[in-house]
Every structure is written in structure tokens, then in C-alpha cells.
Design an enzyme around this catalytic site. Structure first.
Site, PDB file in Angstrom:
ATOM      1  N   GLY A  71       0.808  -1.219   0.000  1.00 29.44           N
ATOM      2  CA  GLY A  71       0.000   0.000   0.000  1.00 29.44           C
ATOM      3  C   GLY A  71       0.842   1.270   0.000  1.00 29.44           C
ATOM      4  CG  ASN A 152      -5.453   3.877   8.584  1.00 34.23           C
ATOM      5  OD1 ASN A 152      -5.827   4.823   7.887  1.00 34.23           O
ATOM      6  ND2 ASN A 152      -4.442   3.969   9.421  1.00 34.23           N
ATOM      7  CD  GLN A 180      -7.119  -0.879   7.082  1.00 34.30           C
ATOM      8  OE1 GLN A 180      -7.893  -1.758   7.443  1.00 34.30           O
ATOM      9  NE2 GLN A 180      -5.854  -0.880   7.456  1.00 34.30           N
ATOM     10  CB  SER A 200      -1.878  -3.483   1.104  1.00 32.47           C
ATOM     11  OG  SER A 200      -0.861  -4.159   1.776  1.00 32.47           O
ATOM     12  CG  HIS A 202      -0.028  -6.643   5.050  1.00 33.90           C
ATOM     13  ND1 HIS A 202      -0.175  -6.256   6.351  1.00 33.90           N
ATOM     14  CD2 HIS A 202       0.322  -5.529   4.363  1.00 33.90           C
ATOM     15  CE1 HIS A 202       0.091  -4.953   6.459  1.00 33.90           C
ATOM     16  NE2 HIS A 202       0.391  -4.496   5.249  1.00 33.90           N
ATOM     17  CB  CYS A 326       2.542   4.304  11.170  1.00 31.82           C
ATOM     18  SG  CYS A 326       1.580   3.418   9.986  1.00 31.82           S
TER      19      CYS A 326
HETATM   20  C1  LIG Z   1      -5.116   2.941   4.659  1.00 28.28           C
HETATM   21  C2  LIG Z   1      -3.741   2.371   4.538  1.00 28.28           C
HETATM   22  N1  LIG Z   1      -2.954   2.778   3.534  1.00 28.28           N
HETATM   23  C3  LIG Z   1      -1.717   2.302   3.359  1.00 28.28           C
HETATM   24  C4  LIG Z   1      -1.205   1.356   4.214  1.00 28.28           C
HETATM   25  C5  LIG Z   1       0.180   0.832   3.979  1.00 28.28           C
HETATM   26  O1  LIG Z   1       0.120  -0.446   3.420  1.00 28.28           O
HETATM   27  P1  LIG Z   1       1.405  -1.401   3.438  1.00 28.28           P
HETATM   28  O2  LIG Z   1       1.576  -1.849   4.847  1.00 28.28           O
HETATM   29  O3  LIG Z   1       1.056  -2.515   2.508  1.00 28.28           O
HETATM   30  O4  LIG Z   1       2.536  -0.583   2.929  1.00 28.28           O
HETATM   31  C6  LIG Z   1      -1.975   0.897   5.290  1.00 28.28           C
HETATM   32  C7  LIG Z   1      -1.430  -0.057   6.267  1.00 28.28           C
HETATM   33  O5  LIG Z   1      -1.663   0.016   7.463  1.00 28.28           O
HETATM   34  C8  LIG Z   1      -3.288   1.416   5.450  1.00 28.28           C
HETATM   35  O6  LIG Z   1      -4.081   1.022   6.445  1.00 28.28           O
END
Ligand SMILES: Cc1ncc(COP(=O)(O)O)c(C=O)c1O
Length: 387
Positions: A71, A152, A180, A200, A202, A326
Site C-alpha cells: 500500500g 484505517n 482497508q 495491499s 496483507h 505507524c
Molecule cells: C489505509 C492504509 N494505507 C496504506 C497502508 C500501507 O500499506 P502497506 O503496509 O502494505 O505498505 C496501510 C497499512 O496500514 C493502510 O491502512
């Protein structure tokens, strides 16, 4: 000790069927998809099949799918590619205050290092963006709008169709981070006028480190990673074939079981939320009461500190989050909770519980049973609560 995983928005366990589908592509069918002999062609065929599986879940064409490392890369690719390709036309980007950092930090970088101007749209108390406000902020030099599909942290699902329609006749590209929403929400790109969409694996029981960017036919973007001709010359590098194959399988399973999983998860979520609300006072539900991801609960317990809550839950085997993965480890309150109007103090007492396809009733009851005394204990320690 019982173990309960309630952090599916952070990541999900890889489905056993996905693992089995990936396995042959490590040591047996290990060819490089660019090689012309049969081992290579076999790997290429596996990539093609996975591309179809991802596209199918979006009602898109396979050639509109570019595989990336996840993502974050997809968000970076979409935003930077449009910014750098169209900077002569304009240097204005519109996004929101509640984006994932993969979007927010990319926009900040473009502002700071490349002279772009970024408008951060506010949201209402539920985390919704107003399509009229978006329309009002569009300018002649706006080249890109990037709005998260479903948040998220608080799970709010945006009116993406109305937002994309607000931009449709303007000429700016519309990107949405659907990391998400994908797999849970029905996304039909045949009727949804978005140009770029990030995914993404995972988050949908696929492997980590693999994702995709949907690029609508005719959308002009350029690569971030230069080199080979892979991914229609948009993302150089030998493809991660096992991961791509796993991503494809995870999409196939998501499509097959989406309704069933959503129904089960919504019932369990109600049980969990009722359990919290009936047994603990001074709780705020964050996000929209209805327009939210089926697996998401985000609450603030007044007079409680989120990190202490997480540590106490961990001690009884419960994995949860106090915001986006994060931001944990930082002392700043979540930018999303501040954007929906919470104060710093209240935002610090947030807890995100996200359910998954294998969550059980027993796990939900255990969580409520453990959570109630933990909140009581932490409040008893708080001078503000006793006042
Ligand atoms: C809304 C959103 N965007 C982007 C990401 C980032 O994705 P990735 O972990 O595959 O880099 C996340 C991951 O938590 C997410 O929740």
C-alpha cells in the site's frame, strides 16, 4: 493464557490456502517470468492468473493492475507520478486531514521539496469528507485529488462515488487509498470513476510486502523504480512471484467469502461493542455509526491512557491498537482523532479493535471480561477521574 488477536487492520494472518498456493513458487516453479524457457513461462502464467484474480475483485481489466511492494508504495507511486508528470499543468493537490501517512507524508514531501501546494480537506465529526467542499477547493491548477476510501483508524467509509464525480469533469486525476476497504467493501471500478487506487495483500489474509496500484486505462503515470520492463515498464524489478500468486489467491478467497465473513464479523462486532458500552461508562465511539468497515471498533475511554490500556491488554493475551500501527511509540495523539474534533486528552484514550474472519464469540466475551476491570483499574489511578 488465552490469546486474542484483534488488530486485523494492522495485518492479518496468511490464509493456509494462500500459503499452499504460494509454496511451489519458491523452489520448484522458481523461474524468472522474463525468461523465455518453460520455467519462466510458467512463472509468467502464474503472474497473469494472479493479475486476473486481483482485477476481478475490482471489476477492472488485468492490464490495469500494477504489482507493487504494498500500500505504501502504491500511494507513493500514484501521487508522485501524477505530481511529476503534470507539474507543468499545475502544482496543486487536494487530499484530506485523515489520510494514512503513506499519503500525508508524500504530500508533505512534495510541498517541502518540490514546491507543490496541498489542500487538506477537513472532515466532520464522523470522519466524512463533504463532496461540495471538495468541489469548492478545486482550482485550475489542481492536478490530483487523493482521498482515503475507508479510514484505517476509525473505519469510516467515504462517499467515494460522489467525491470522484465531483472531480470527474475537472480534469484532475482521482486517487483513492483502498487498502482497508479492499476485500470487505464492494468496489466496482466499472461504475466508480476513480483513476488510481491502492491495494495491499496483507490486510486480506495474503502475504506482506505485496500490493498493487490500479491504473485506469489512459491514465498517464510514470515509474518510481526504473530499470527493467516489468509491469508495463511502470515498476522495474524481477517480480515477487510467490507473493503475487498469494495475493491473487487471497483476492479469490475474499471474493468468494466476503458476504459470509462480513455478516459473521458484524454480529461479533455488535456483541463486542454492546459489551463495552453496557459495562463501561464515559466511552465515545469514534467514526460513523453505520458507514464504517464491518470489523472496526474505535472507542475512547475518558481518563484512560491508550498505551497503558494496550500494555494491560497484552498482559492478558489481547492484541489491539491505540491508533494506526505507524503512530504507536509516538506520544502524539492520532491525527485522525484530532481531525474529527476530539481533544488531545480524549484522543489519547483511544482503543482500536479490529476483528477478523476467524474471531470467535468466546474471544469477544473474553475481551469484554478482561477490558472492563483494566479500564476501571487505570481510571482509579487517574487523578482526573477521581475529581
Ligand atoms: C489505509 C492504509 N494505507 C496504506 C497502508 C500501507 O500499506 P502497506 O503496509 O502494505 O505498505 C496501510 C497499512 O496500514 C493502510 O491502512
Amino acid at each position: 493464557m488465552q490469546r486474542v488477536y484483534l488488530d486485523h487492520a494492522a495485518t492479518t494472518p496468511v490464509d493456509q490456502e494462500v500459503v499452499e498456493t504460494m509454496n511451489p513458487y519458491f523452489s520448484e516453479k522458481f523461474g524468472n517470468p522474463s525468461s523465455i524457457y518453460s520455467l519462466g513461462r510458467e512463472a509468467q502464467k502464474a503472474l497473469d492468473r494472479a493479475r486476473e484474480q486481483v482485477a476481478q475483485l475490482l471489476n477492472a481489466a488485468p492490464e490495469e493492475i500494477i504489482f507493487t511492494s504494498g500500500g505504501s508504495e502504491s500511494d507513493n507511486q500514484a501521487i508522485k507520478a501524477v505530481a511529476f508528470n503534470f507539474s507543468e499543468k499545475g502544482k496543486h493537490i487536494i487530499t484530506t486531514e485523515i489520510e494514512h501517512h503513506a499519503v500525508l507524508h508524500t504530500c508533505k514531501y512534495l510541498e517541502k521539496k518540490h514546491g507543490f501546494e496541498v489542500t487538506y480537506l477537513p472532515v466532520d465529526k464522523y470522519g466524512l469528507v463533504d463532496p461540495q467542499r471538495l468541489k469548492d477547493e478545486l482550482r485550475d491548477d489542481t492536478i490530483l485529488v487523493s482521498i482515503i476510501f475507508a479510514n484505517n483508524e476509525i473505519g469510516t467509509i467515504q462517499p467515494v462515488k460522489e467525491l470522484a464525480l465531483a472531480v470527474e469533469n475537472h480534469g484532475a486525476y482521482f486517487h483513492t487509498d483502498a487498502v482497508q476497504a479492499f476485500g470487505t467493501v464492494d468496489i466496482d471500478l466499472d461504475s466508480l470513476p476513480v483513476d488510481l487506487l491502492s491495494l495491499s495483500a496483507h490486510k486480506i489474509y495474503g502475504p506482506k510486502g505485496i500490493g498493487a496500484l490500479y491504473v485506469r486505462k489512459g491514465t498517464k503515470i510514470s515509474p518510481l523504480v526504473h530499470g527493467g520492463a516489468q509491469e508495463r515498464k511502470l515498476r522495474a524489478g524481477t517480480e515477487n512471484v510467490p507473493a503475487v500468486v498469494g495475493f491473487g489467491k487471497a483476492c479469490e478467497l475474499s471474493q468468494r467469502y466476503r458476504e459470509e465473513r462480513n455478516t459473521k464479523i458484524k454480529t461479533l462486532r455488535k456483541r463486542l461493542l454492546d459489551g463495552i458500552m453496557e459495562n463501561i461508562d464515559e466511552v465515545i465511539l469514534n467514526g460513523h455509526p453505520q458507514r464504517r468497515l464491518p470489523n472496526n471498533i474505535n472507542v475512547c475511554f475518558k481518563y484512560v491512557e491508550g498505551e497503558s490500556l494496550l500494555l494491560n491488554l497484552d498482559m492478558v493475551g489481547i492484541a489491539a491498537s491505540s491508533g494506526s500501527a505507524c503512530t504507536s511509540g509516538s506520544l502524539e495523539a492520532s491525527h485522525v482523532l484530532l481531525a474529527v474534533g476530539l481533544s488531545q486528552e480524549v484522543a489519547h484514550g483511544s482503543l482500536r479493535l479490529t476483528l477478523g474472519k476467524d474471531t470467535t464469540e468466546d474471544e469477544i466475551d473474553y475481551t469484554v471480561k478482561e477490558l472492563v476491570p483494566i479500564v476501571e483499574k487505570l481510571r482509579d489511578m487517574s487523578p482526573l477521574y477521581s475529581e
